[in-house]
Design an enzyme around this catalytic site. Sequence first.
Site, PDB file in Angstrom:
ATOM      1  N   ASP A 103       8.564  -3.480  -0.614  1.00 50.99           N
ATOM      2  CA  ASP A 103       8.317  -2.071  -0.269  1.00 50.99           C
ATOM      3  C   ASP A 103       9.611  -1.260  -0.282  1.00 50.99           C
ATOM      4  O   ASP A 103      10.685  -1.784   0.011  1.00 50.99           O
ATOM      5  CB  ASP A 103       7.659  -2.011   1.121  1.00 50.99           C
ATOM      6  N   GLY A 121       9.953   3.912  -3.713  1.00 56.03           N
ATOM      7  CA  GLY A 121       9.916   5.382  -3.762  1.00 56.03           C
ATOM      8  C   GLY A 121      11.079   5.977  -2.994  1.00 56.03           C
ATOM      9  O   GLY A 121      11.794   6.869  -3.486  1.00 56.03           O
ATOM     10  N   ARG A 144      10.156   8.924  -8.057  1.00 56.77           N
ATOM     11  CA  ARG A 144       9.778   7.644  -7.443  1.00 56.77           C
ATOM     12  C   ARG A 144       9.690   6.515  -8.470  1.00 56.77           C
ATOM     13  O   ARG A 144       9.982   5.358  -8.177  1.00 56.77           O
ATOM     14  CB  ARG A 144       8.406   7.782  -6.750  1.00 56.77           C
ATOM     15  N   HIS A 172      10.472   2.270  -9.036  1.00 60.17           N
ATOM     16  CA  HIS A 172       9.584   1.180  -9.478  1.00 60.17           C
ATOM     17  C   HIS A 172      10.235   0.372 -10.606  1.00 60.17           C
ATOM     18  O   HIS A 172      10.110  -0.842 -10.657  1.00 60.17           O
ATOM     19  CB  HIS A 172       8.233   1.733  -9.934  1.00 60.17           C
ATOM     20  N   GLU A 188      -5.277   0.021  -1.764  1.00 57.53           N
ATOM     21  CA  GLU A 188      -5.076   1.389  -1.271  1.00 57.53           C
ATOM     22  C   GLU A 188      -4.117   2.174  -2.173  1.00 57.53           C
ATOM     23  O   GLU A 188      -4.162   3.409  -2.196  1.00 57.53           O
ATOM     24  CB  GLU A 188      -4.534   1.368   0.164  1.00 57.53           C
ATOM     25  N   ASN A 189      -3.265   1.462  -2.926  1.00 61.58           N
ATOM     26  CA  ASN A 189      -2.320   2.159  -3.811  1.00 61.58           C
ATOM     27  C   ASN A 189      -3.026   2.923  -4.931  1.00 61.58           C
ATOM     28  O   ASN A 189      -2.437   3.823  -5.539  1.00 61.58           O
ATOM     29  CB  ASN A 189      -1.289   1.190  -4.408  1.00 61.58           C
ATOM     30  N   ARG A 224      -2.852   6.758  -4.776  1.00 58.97           N
ATOM     31  CA  ARG A 224      -1.632   7.536  -5.042  1.00 58.97           C
ATOM     32  C   ARG A 224      -1.868   8.523  -6.192  1.00 58.97           C
ATOM     33  O   ARG A 224      -2.821   8.363  -6.957  1.00 58.97           O
ATOM     34  CB  ARG A 224      -0.483   6.588  -5.403  1.00 58.97           C
ATOM     35  N   ARG A 237       9.133  -8.519   4.653  1.00 58.19           N
ATOM     36  CA  ARG A 237       8.817  -7.152   4.236  1.00 58.19           C
ATOM     37  C   ARG A 237      10.094  -6.334   4.245  1.00 58.19           C
ATOM     38  O   ARG A 237      10.811  -6.295   5.240  1.00 58.19           O
ATOM     39  CB  ARG A 237       7.788  -6.481   5.158  1.00 58.19           C
ATOM     40  N   GLU A 255       5.669 -16.831   9.978  1.00 64.55           N
ATOM     41  CA  GLU A 255       6.848 -16.186  10.564  1.00 64.55           C
ATOM     42  C   GLU A 255       7.145 -14.913   9.760  1.00 64.55           C
ATOM     43  O   GLU A 255       7.081 -14.927   8.528  1.00 64.55           O
ATOM     44  CB  GLU A 255       8.068 -17.122  10.482  1.00 64.55           C
TER      45      GLU A 255
HETATM   46  C1  IPE Z   1       2.318  -2.170   0.721  1.00 63.09           C
HETATM   47  O1  IPE Z   1       3.152  -1.067   0.650  1.00 63.09           O
HETATM   48  C2  IPE Z   1       1.836  -2.541  -0.637  1.00 63.09           C
HETATM   49  C3  IPE Z   1       2.845  -3.006  -1.584  1.00 63.09           C
HETATM   50  C4  IPE Z   1       4.123  -3.169  -1.371  1.00 63.09           C
HETATM   51  C5  IPE Z   1       2.326  -3.346  -2.876  1.00 63.09           C
HETATM   52  P1  IPE Z   1       2.645   0.409   0.901  1.00 63.09           P
HETATM   53  O2  IPE Z   1       3.812   1.299   0.708  1.00 63.09           O
HETATM   54  O3  IPE Z   1       1.453   0.693   0.065  1.00 63.09           O
HETATM   55  O4  IPE Z   1       2.182   0.353   2.426  1.00 63.09           O
HETATM   56  P2  IPE Z   1       2.131   1.464   3.544  1.00 63.09           P
HETATM   57  O5  IPE Z   1       1.380   2.619   2.974  1.00 63.09           O
HETATM   58  O6  IPE Z   1       3.546   1.842   3.871  1.00 63.09           O
HETATM   59  O7  IPE Z   1       1.470   0.821   4.721  1.00 63.09           O
HETATM   60  C1  IPE Z   2       6.464  -0.387  -3.093  1.00 60.74           C
HETATM   61  O1  IPE Z   2       7.234   0.759  -2.965  1.00 60.74           O
HETATM   62  C2  IPE Z   2       5.779  -0.487  -4.441  1.00 60.74           C
HETATM   63  C3  IPE Z   2       4.342  -0.219  -4.410  1.00 60.74           C
HETATM   64  C4  IPE Z   2       3.621  -0.030  -3.339  1.00 60.74           C
HETATM   65  C5  IPE Z   2       3.670  -0.189  -5.692  1.00 60.74           C
HETATM   66  P1  IPE Z   2       6.626   2.145  -2.538  1.00 60.74           P
HETATM   67  O2  IPE Z   2       6.164   2.860  -3.773  1.00 60.74           O
HETATM   68  O3  IPE Z   2       5.578   1.978  -1.491  1.00 60.74           O
HETATM   69  O4  IPE Z   2       7.877   2.884  -1.948  1.00 60.74           O
HETATM   70  P2  IPE Z   2       7.969   3.720  -0.602  1.00 60.74           P
HETATM   71  O5  IPE Z   2       7.443   2.844   0.493  1.00 60.74           O
HETATM   72  O6  IPE Z   2       7.145   4.940  -0.800  1.00 60.74           O
HETATM   73  O7  IPE Z   2       9.420   4.015  -0.440  1.00 60.74           O
HETATM   74 MG    MG Z   3       5.663   1.855   0.535  1.00 61.67          MG
END
Ligand code: IPE
Ligand code: IPE
Ligand code: MG
Length: 245
Positions: A12, A15, A25, A29, A59-60, A63, A180, A199
Amino acid sequence: MNSLRHLAIIMDGNGRWAQKRNRPRTVGHVQGVRIAKKIIRACSDLKIPFLTLYAFSSENWGRPSAEVAILMRLLHKYLKREKENLHKLNIKVQVLGQIERLPEDIVKEIVSTMDLTKSNTGMVLNMCLSYSGRSEITEAFKKFYDLNLEKPFNRENITQEFIQTLLETHGTPDPDLMIRTSGEKRISNFLLWQLAYTEFYFTDTLWPDFNIDELVAALHDFKTRQRRFGSVESSGHSHENQLSE
Ligand code: IPE
Ligand code: IPE
Ligand code: MG
């Protein structure tokens, strides 16, 4: 000392990494994929038996469509380019998630990558794509319903072991350690059933800044954890002795 069979990672912070640099963002990636490649390689070199990466959640899909489209393009490019390398590393690739929701060209790459690597005997790499723990459990109920139609069950046969056979991770032991990145301290619908006694290691590092040194630090930290699984530590004194004192 704890032994580690299965490492799971929520990658995570892509972005935010890009935003900090005033870049779109998607630049985060792209960098995130580079880091994933390095970490996969390192885990395979470290002889970790199972690695599960959360790459795209159910849930992604919610976006902005431009971001989803770019993520899909990156995923396609990654699979197409990397499958031979993964194969050379003797890695067996499995994909967890609702792959039918993914674009057809990606499904094709997934099928051919899984097929190419299915007999490999090195690290098992589970890629979670269009995955969520709750949809996995919902799917398990559907499989159970279908099986029950074919041959009704005795309620005694519904055990935790049986439920595990209905999950997509069937054949993969529960994660020992879950990392994480990005400072968030939640599981965001990842492996809900499987994380029961895992853990957790949370780091503020954003995924595109994650590196092998930090991976090794997390693995060392894991080794020092006292895992009890609801039981008690052995102190060297038995209860009987304490009672007779
Ligand atoms: C969790 O991250 C999913 C992945 C890393 C693929 P998200 O960025 O989607 O989770 P939330 O929205 O912060 O909980
Ligand atoms: C994790 O990074 C990648 C995916 C969820 C695909 P994010 O895109 O969630 O990045 P942040 O959490 O918005 O910084
Ligand atoms: Mg994220």
